[in-house]
Motif scaffolding. Structure first.
Motif, PDB file in Angstrom:
ATOM      1  N   GLN A 124     -16.287 -58.476   0.378  1.00  0.00           N
ATOM      2  CA  GLN A 124     -16.072 -57.665   1.652  1.00  0.00           C
ATOM      3  C   GLN A 124     -15.417 -58.336   2.794  1.00  0.00           C
ATOM      4  OE1 GLN A 124     -16.276 -54.350   1.632  1.00  0.00           O
ATOM      5  NE2 GLN A 124     -15.032 -54.327   3.437  1.00  0.00           N
ATOM      6  N   LYS A 125     -15.644 -59.651   2.936  1.00  0.00           N
ATOM      7  CA  LYS A 125     -14.784 -60.595   3.734  1.00  0.00           C
ATOM      8  C   LYS A 125     -13.459 -60.688   3.529  1.00  0.00           C
ATOM      9  CE  LYS A 125     -15.487 -65.371   4.355  1.00  0.00           C
ATOM     10  NZ  LYS A 125     -15.904 -66.342   4.468  1.00  0.00           N
ATOM     11  N   ALA A 126     -13.078 -60.733   2.238  1.00  0.00           N
ATOM     12  CA  ALA A 126     -12.002 -60.712   1.692  1.00  0.00           C
ATOM     13  C   ALA A 126     -11.218 -59.440   2.163  1.00  0.00           C
ATOM     14  CB  ALA A 126     -11.654 -61.061   0.154  1.00  0.00           C
ATOM     15  N   GLU A 127     -11.833 -58.274   1.650  1.00  0.00           N
ATOM     16  CA  GLU A 127     -11.280 -57.015   2.239  1.00  0.00           C
ATOM     17  C   GLU A 127     -11.111 -57.075   3.588  1.00  0.00           C
ATOM     18  OE1 GLU A 127     -10.658 -54.317   0.461  1.00  0.00           O
ATOM     19  OE2 GLU A 127     -11.221 -54.901  -1.498  1.00  0.00           O
ATOM     20  N   ILE A 128     -11.823 -57.530   4.387  1.00  0.00           N
ATOM     21  CA  ILE A 128     -11.555 -57.326   5.935  1.00  0.00           C
ATOM     22  C   ILE A 128     -10.181 -58.418   6.417  1.00  0.00           C
ATOM     23  CG2 ILE A 128     -12.606 -58.216   8.114  1.00  0.00           C
ATOM     24  CD1 ILE A 128     -15.402 -57.361   7.123  1.00  0.00           C
ATOM     25  N   ILE A 129     -10.507 -59.432   5.632  1.00  0.00           N
ATOM     26  CA  ILE A 129      -9.160 -60.326   5.924  1.00  0.00           C
ATOM     27  C   ILE A 129      -7.899 -59.718   5.486  1.00  0.00           C
ATOM     28  CG2 ILE A 129      -8.073 -62.406   5.453  1.00  0.00           C
ATOM     29  CD1 ILE A 129     -10.823 -63.722   5.350  1.00  0.00           C
ATOM     30  N   SER A 130      -7.957 -58.970   4.605  1.00  0.00           N
ATOM     31  CA  SER A 130      -6.916 -58.426   3.977  1.00  0.00           C
ATOM     32  C   SER A 130      -6.360 -57.189   4.880  1.00  0.00           C
ATOM     33  CB  SER A 130      -6.941 -57.788   2.405  1.00  0.00           C
ATOM     34  OG  SER A 130      -5.764 -57.036   2.034  1.00  0.00           O
ATOM     35  N   GLN A 131      -7.140 -56.422   5.402  1.00  0.00           N
ATOM     36  CA  GLN A 131      -6.839 -55.438   6.391  1.00  0.00           C
ATOM     37  C   GLN A 131      -6.497 -55.824   7.543  1.00  0.00           C
ATOM     38  OE1 GLN A 131      -6.667 -52.334   5.749  1.00  0.00           O
ATOM     39  NE2 GLN A 131      -6.648 -51.131   7.520  1.00  0.00           N
ATOM     40  N   VAL A 132      -7.111 -56.960   7.951  1.00  0.00           N
ATOM     41  CA  VAL A 132      -6.488 -57.477   9.329  1.00  0.00           C
ATOM     42  C   VAL A 132      -5.141 -57.976   9.232  1.00  0.00           C
ATOM     43  CG1 VAL A 132      -6.746 -59.503  11.096  1.00  0.00           C
ATOM     44  CG2 VAL A 132      -8.484 -58.048  10.164  1.00  0.00           C
ATOM     45  N   LYS A 133      -4.684 -58.657   8.025  1.00  0.00           N
ATOM     46  CA  LYS A 133      -3.245 -59.275   7.858  1.00  0.00           C
ATOM     47  C   LYS A 133      -2.199 -58.076   7.488  1.00  0.00           C
ATOM     48  CE  LYS A 133      -2.750 -62.982   5.459  1.00  0.00           C
ATOM     49  NZ  LYS A 133      -2.881 -63.948   4.279  1.00  0.00           N
ATOM     50  N   ASN A 134      -2.742 -57.382   6.450  1.00  0.00           N
ATOM     51  CA  ASN A 134      -1.824 -56.157   6.373  1.00  0.00           C
ATOM     52  C   ASN A 134      -2.585 -54.755   6.221  1.00  0.00           C
ATOM     53  OD1 ASN A 134       0.911 -57.954   5.260  1.00  0.00           O
ATOM     54  ND2 ASN A 134      -1.054 -58.775   4.208  1.00  0.00           N
ATOM     55  N   PRO A 135      -2.823 -54.088   7.379  1.00  0.00           N
ATOM     56  CA  PRO A 135      -3.387 -53.178   7.356  1.00  0.00           C
ATOM     57  C   PRO A 135      -2.755 -51.689   6.490  1.00  0.00           C
ATOM     58  CG  PRO A 135      -2.865 -53.926   9.678  1.00  0.00           C
ATOM     59  CD  PRO A 135      -2.185 -54.569   8.629  1.00  0.00           C
ATOM     60  N   LYS A 136      -3.947 -51.252   5.788  1.00  0.00           N
ATOM     61  CA  LYS A 136      -3.707 -49.815   5.164  1.00  0.00           C
ATOM     62  C   LYS A 136      -4.305 -48.737   6.097  1.00  0.00           C
ATOM     63  CE  LYS A 136      -6.069 -51.652   1.796  1.00  0.00           C
ATOM     64  NZ  LYS A 136      -6.203 -52.852   2.239  1.00  0.00           N
ATOM     65  N   GLY A 137      -3.520 -47.667   5.911  1.00  0.00           N
ATOM     66  CA  GLY A 137      -3.799 -46.418   6.466  1.00  0.00           C
ATOM     67  C   GLY A 137      -3.608 -45.319   5.752  1.00  0.00           C
ATOM     68  N   GLY A 138      -4.634 -44.603   5.258  1.00  0.00           N
ATOM     69  CA  GLY A 138      -4.320 -43.475   4.345  1.00  0.00           C
ATOM     70  C   GLY A 138      -3.588 -42.181   5.391  1.00  0.00           C
ATOM     71  N   VAL A 139      -3.160 -41.176   4.347  1.00  0.00           N
ATOM     72  CA  VAL A 139      -2.372 -40.013   4.752  1.00  0.00           C
ATOM     73  C   VAL A 139      -3.156 -38.691   4.329  1.00  0.00           C
ATOM     74  CG1 VAL A 139      -0.442 -38.672   4.685  1.00  0.00           C
ATOM     75  CG2 VAL A 139       0.016 -40.983   5.027  1.00  0.00           C
ATOM     76  N   MET A 140      -3.654 -37.774   5.341  1.00  0.00           N
ATOM     77  CA  MET A 140      -4.199 -36.763   4.805  1.00  0.00           C
ATOM     78  C   MET A 140      -3.117 -35.617   4.960  1.00  0.00           C
ATOM     79  SD  MET A 140      -7.728 -34.978   6.138  1.00  0.00           S
ATOM     80  CE  MET A 140      -8.140 -33.402   6.101  1.00  0.00           C
ATOM     81  N   PRO A 141      -3.081 -34.641   3.948  1.00  0.00           N
ATOM     82  CA  PRO A 141      -1.918 -33.671   4.416  1.00  0.00           C
ATOM     83  C   PRO A 141      -2.627 -32.585   5.378  1.00  0.00           C
ATOM     84  CG  PRO A 141      -3.086 -33.133   2.434  1.00  0.00           C
ATOM     85  CD  PRO A 141      -3.630 -34.602   2.756  1.00  0.00           C
ATOM     86  N   SER A 142      -1.839 -31.856   6.256  1.00  0.00           N
ATOM     87  CA  SER A 142      -1.829 -30.695   6.914  1.00  0.00           C
ATOM     88  C   SER A 142      -2.078 -29.362   6.006  1.00  0.00           C
ATOM     89  CB  SER A 142      -0.847 -30.410   7.949  1.00  0.00           C
ATOM     90  OG  SER A 142      -0.794 -29.252   8.500  1.00  0.00           O
ATOM     91  N   TRP A 143      -3.364 -28.766   5.968  1.00  0.00           N
ATOM     92  CA  TRP A 143      -3.686 -28.042   5.117  1.00  0.00           C
ATOM     93  C   TRP A 143      -3.140 -26.293   5.526  1.00  0.00           C
ATOM     94  CZ3 TRP A 143      -4.378 -29.054   0.315  1.00  0.00           C
ATOM     95  CH2 TRP A 143      -5.190 -30.213  -0.206  1.00  0.00           C
ATOM     96  N   THR A 144      -2.774 -26.460   6.604  1.00  0.00           N
ATOM     97  CA  THR A 144      -1.936 -25.154   7.042  1.00  0.00           C
ATOM     98  C   THR A 144      -0.597 -25.292   6.557  1.00  0.00           C
ATOM     99  OG1 THR A 144      -1.238 -26.277   9.279  1.00  0.00           O
ATOM    100  CG2 THR A 144      -3.054 -24.771   9.178  1.00  0.00           C
ATOM    101  N   ASP A 145       0.100 -26.272   6.542  1.00  0.00           N
ATOM    102  CA  ASP A 145       1.129 -26.811   5.831  1.00  0.00           C
ATOM    103  C   ASP A 145       1.230 -26.375   4.309  1.00  0.00           C
ATOM    104  OD1 ASP A 145       2.322 -27.306   8.393  1.00  0.00           O
ATOM    105  OD2 ASP A 145       2.344 -29.367   8.166  1.00  0.00           O
ATOM    106  N   ARG A 146       0.088 -26.956   3.722  1.00  0.00           N
ATOM    107  CA  ARG A 146      -0.169 -26.654   2.484  1.00  0.00           C
ATOM    108  C   ARG A 146      -0.631 -25.121   1.923  1.00  0.00           C
ATOM    109  NH1 ARG A 146      -0.993 -31.563  -0.018  1.00  0.00           N
ATOM    110  NH2 ARG A 146      -0.997 -30.567  -1.940  1.00  0.00           N
ATOM    111  N   GLY A 147      -0.743 -24.144   2.799  1.00  0.00           N
ATOM    112  CA  GLY A 147      -1.009 -22.857   2.708  1.00  0.00           C
ATOM    113  C   GLY A 147      -2.264 -22.201   3.025  1.00  0.00           C
ATOM    114  N   LEU A 148      -3.224 -23.131   3.396  1.00  0.00           N
ATOM    115  CA  LEU A 148      -4.499 -22.247   3.549  1.00  0.00           C
ATOM    116  C   LEU A 148      -4.265 -21.789   4.917  1.00  0.00           C
ATOM    117  CD1 LEU A 148      -6.720 -25.216   2.665  1.00  0.00           C
ATOM    118  CD2 LEU A 148      -6.047 -23.421   1.281  1.00  0.00           C
ATOM    119  N   ASP A 149      -4.918 -20.357   4.963  1.00  0.00           N
ATOM    120  CA  ASP A 149      -4.997 -19.646   6.341  1.00  0.00           C
ATOM    121  C   ASP A 149      -5.989 -20.063   7.006  1.00  0.00           C
ATOM    122  OD1 ASP A 149      -7.170 -18.254   4.986  1.00  0.00           O
ATOM    123  OD2 ASP A 149      -6.016 -17.001   3.907  1.00  0.00           O
TER     124      ASP A 149
END
Length: 292
Positions: free
Chosen positions: A249-274
């Motif tokens: 986990q320490k290696a994961e933290i260092i990796s995130q600090v050096k090169n941050p990853k950020g996920g993308v979640m779709p807008s479900w109204t844009d995907r057609g959910l009412d």
């Protein structure tokens, strides 16, 4: 060989007139009621063949004089289900999220419908039951990146995270491996301090050296005690729940600090959910665990 029928002296019944190796066959016909039922089934089968789809023809099949087929029955059942569903969806459309969870019938409908929508649209990333995966937050605990109230959950579902929708939730972690970089020793000390927030550090001396680095660079978003900030989607580091969890986990933290990853979640109204569907989904996600 066939012989003349005769009366059997033991049973008192007549024989059929047939004999095989000295053994004579008794004439014991089936009961009349049984024969009546047998002939009735034949008549029933003929009537069924005429009235309903049955045997193939050169150009298709005999459709039956009634014109009925199982597909029409399925279509009818689906339409009835849609009509019944529409009544609840109309009520959910008009009701607030708080009113939905207070109404037993609406709540049960929302949970059942929301689970179906979740399995179809969300489980691919968040897992069945919202257990989460590497890079995809668990929805079954009490840690919420962007807030865990019903309205918070609905907003996140509606607009998504870091996508092209102008109302999507936005956040970006600075890259501390470039621009104003941290040395390898500083990265190690910072990672140890982050681990210490959840009592996971194995080097308390290094963790103490990482405290001022954290206070300067990380606390504005993650909080002074690593409690996180739902306003900017900064995770609570003190909870010990890692979005990017690994064997080291320490290696994961260092990796995130050096090169941050950020996920993308779709807008479900844009995907057609009412709106009604999003409400049922929000109620279901909120129920998975720890909803505020």
């Amino acid at each position: 060989m066939a012989t003349n029928a005769e009366k059997d002296p033991v049973t008192g019944q007549y024989t059929t007139g047939h004999e095989w190796d000295g053994i004579k066959e008794l004439n014991t016909p089936l009961p009349r009621w049984w024969m009546g039922v047998f002939y009735a089934t034949i008549i029933w089968a003929i009537g069924y063949w005429v009235l309903y789809p049955s045997w193939p023809t050169l150009n298709g099949y005999w459709a039956g004089t009634l014109g009925w087929h199982s597909r029409s029955q399925v279509v009818q059942d689906i339409e009835q289900a849609k009509s019944a569903k529409a009544v609840y969806l109309a009520k959910i459309q008009e009701a607030s999220l708080e009113d939905i969870v207070k109404d037993k019938d609406l709540l049960n409908f929302a949970l059942a419908g929301g689970r179906s929508v979740f399995n179809e649209n969300c489980a691919a990333c968040h897992g069945v039951g919202g257990v989460g995966a590497y890079g995809f937050p668990s929805l079954a605990d009490d840690q919420w990146l962007w807030g865990g109230t019903l309205d918070d959950v609905r907003t996140t579902i509606t607009y998504g995270i870091r996508n092209s929708n102008p109302n999507s939730r936005q956040s970006e972690m600075p890259q501390w491996g470039g621009g104003d970089p941290l040395s390898d020793e500083e990265l190690n000390n910072l990672a140890e301090y982050v681990l210490s927030l959840s009592k996971s550090s194995s080097d308390q001396a290094a963790a103490q050296k990482g405290l001022p680095i954290f206070a300067e660079r990380c606390s504005p978003c993650h909080g002074e005690a690593g409690e996180g900030s739902q306003a900017v989607g900064a995770p609570a580091l003190a909870a010990g729940i890692w979005l990017y969890k690994g064997k080291n986990q320490k290696a994961e933290i260092i990796s995130q600090v050096k090169n941050p990853k950020g996920g993308v979640m779709p807008s479900w109204t844009d995907r057609g959910l009412d709106e009604a569907t999003i409400k049922t989904l929000a109620v279901y996600v909120h129920s998975l665990g720890g909803g505020k």
